[in-house]
Design an enzyme around this catalytic site. Structure first.
Site, PDB file in Angstrom:
ATOM      1  NE  ARG A 154      41.485   9.158  60.339  1.00 31.28           N
ATOM      2  CZ  ARG A 154      41.586   8.379  60.263  1.00 31.28           C
ATOM      3  NH1 ARG A 154      41.469   7.798  58.961  1.00 31.28           N
ATOM      4  NH2 ARG A 154      42.982   7.847  60.987  1.00 31.28           N
ATOM      5  CE1 TYR A 195      44.618  -0.901  62.301  1.00 34.61           C
ATOM      6  CE2 TYR A 195      45.937  -2.894  61.643  1.00 34.61           C
ATOM      7  CZ  TYR A 195      45.304  -1.986  61.943  1.00 34.61           C
ATOM      8  OH  TYR A 195      46.608  -1.659  60.546  1.00 34.61           O
ATOM      9  CE  LYS A 196      42.973   0.513  59.353  1.00 31.89           C
ATOM     10  NZ  LYS A 196      43.431   1.920  60.459  1.00 31.89           N
ATOM     11  CG  ASP A 251      42.692  -1.275  51.796  1.00 27.23           C
ATOM     12  OD1 ASP A 251      42.645  -2.470  53.063  1.00 27.23           O
ATOM     13  OD2 ASP A 251      44.066  -1.399  51.599  1.00 27.23           O
ATOM     14  CG  PHE A 294      46.006   3.611  53.962  1.00 25.08           C
ATOM     15  CD1 PHE A 294      46.204   4.435  54.958  1.00 25.08           C
ATOM     16  CD2 PHE A 294      46.982   2.729  54.751  1.00 25.08           C
ATOM     17  CE1 PHE A 294      46.299   4.537  55.837  1.00 25.08           C
ATOM     18  CE2 PHE A 294      47.759   2.976  55.683  1.00 25.08           C
ATOM     19  CZ  PHE A 294      47.153   3.640  56.787  1.00 25.08           C
TER      20      PHE A 294
END
Length: 407
Positions: free
Chosen positions: A366, A221-222, A196, A127
């Site tokens: 995705r 927040y995921k 991560d 990422f």
């Protein structure tokens, strides 16, 4: 080729689903099949209730007294204790605050300070923020920054590298890292790994402490559903905390902040990572969102996510699409990526039908699968509609080919 499950099979799977009652814990809009919880989770009802309560009562009525009376001062630590079981660590080893980028900076800079001659590194294609912040740290301190090729194990790394940031679940492929093996090799080579967990926490059955992980960060927040831009969290194994000397030292990380003395003295324990006043409403939302995991077995969460992802991989195979994700039946994170040269337009056509996924350049559709609120029937229907959009070439309509700022 595995055929898509029919309506009867999907109904059977839903009836047998041990997680099916969790759906009622979320406030989801009607007419939407939400396959983007790997990017932004929807609101748990409890989070919305607590936000209202904290804003109107604690802030509106309690005012400054709520730092004591409502437990605001301890909220980052209390939320860390609540989150800790979801990643397999002890409650006094996690604190919720800041952002993933800031926490990587704090950890990487502290670890780099102990190895001033060592390089810091990130996997190529991981990422972007993880690499960006390490580049900035290297420019600031003068240490070397390196990219390493994906999958390069600690034993095969350049021995000059002392700190590596690596995703536990890759944001595109959904490949799950073998944390135990990597940590075992890292101990032998003296490498420090910062994991991560942004695409892993709340979805993968993590056992960080058992696997030997010492340092990790993740976002709220995921899959944790804490709200847009929810606070991140940092994990530091208890025996490593005293050696962490990060540079972003602030008032609330001081050992005795209300003595108001000159000169910094770090607090004991994980509290030393706190720099400044926490965002109370944001952490309140995340804290309440974690209630959605009450009585949930993460092994069941991960297994259902894999089964839901398999349905989309079956649809992709039916269309002859390639995937970069681990295949049907294989262990993976909570999303799959399918490749199509018109992937962006297909994703937009599905959104217009109420099926929300996302797109990652250059050609990846995705789709994320949070098992707490998605049913097998919904995912089967979304897969069927994706097949229809591709086979009818509905995606060629002009409005689906206009790029938006957020993809």
């Amino acid at each position: 080729m595995n055929a898509l499950p029919d309506a009867a099979e999907l109904a059977r799977l839903d009836a047998a689903d041990p997680l099916r009652a969790a759906r009622d814990r979320f406030a989801l809009p009607d007419g939407i099949i939400y396959l983007d919880g790997n990017s932004l989770g929807p609101p748990p009802r409890r989070a919305l209730e607590r936000l209202e309560e904290a804003a109107r009562e604690e802030w509106g009525q309690g005012l400054i007294k709520s730092w004591n009376d409502a437990g605001w001062m301890e909220l980052p630590l209390a939320t860390g204790r609540k989150l800790a079981p979801l990643i397999g660590v002890d409650g006094d080893e996690v604190v919720c605050l800041d952002t993933v980028t800031i926490l990587i900076f704090k950890l990487a800079s502290a670890l780099s300070r102990k190895k001033p001659e060592a390089a810091i590194a990130v996997e190529r294609g991981d990422f972007p923020t993880d690499g960006y912040v390490l580049e900035g740290l290297a420019a600031l301190t003068g240490c070397a920054f390196k990219y390493v090729e994906p999958g390069t194990s600690p034993a095969a790394l350049d021995p000059e590298i002392g700190v590596l940031v690596r995703s536990a679940v890759h944001y595109k492929t959904a490949e799950i890292a073998d944390i135990a093996r990597w940590e075992r090799e890292a101990r032998e080579t003296g490498l420090d790994i910062i994991w991560d967990l942004s695409h892993a926490a709340g979805l993968v059955d993590l056992k960080l402490k058992q696997d030997g992980a010492r340092f990790a960060v993740g976002c709220g927040y995921k899959f944790l559903n804490g709200g847009p831009g929810a606070p991140a969290f940092v994990y530091c194994r208890s025996d490593e905390i005293a050696g962490i000397d990060h540079p972003v030292t602030g008032w609330l990380g001081h050992d005795t902040p209300f003595d108001f003395v000159d000169g910094y003295r770090p607090a004991e324990g994980i509290r030393r990572f706190i720099t400044s006043s926490p965002s109370i409403l944001a952490i309140t939302s995340l804290n309440a969102a974690l209630d959605a995991y009450d009585a949930m077995a993460l092994s069941e969460v991960e297994a259902k996510a894999r089964a839901l992802g398999d349905i989309f991989l079956q649809a992709g195979a039916q269309l002859g699409l390639d995937t970069i994700s681990p295949g049907i039946g294989a262990r993976r994170g909570g999303h799959v990526c399918l490749r199509h040269e018109h992937g962006y337009a297909i994703a937009q056509a599905l959104i217009a039908r109420g099926i929300i996924g996302d797109f990652r350049a250059p050609d990846l559709m995705r789709f994320g699968f949070n098992p707490l609120y998605l049913s097998y029937r919904e995912v089967g229907e979304a897969a069927r509609q994706m097949i229809e959009v591709v086979e009818t070439r509905e995606y060629e309509r002009p409005e689906f080919n206009v790029r938006k700022a957020v993809t």
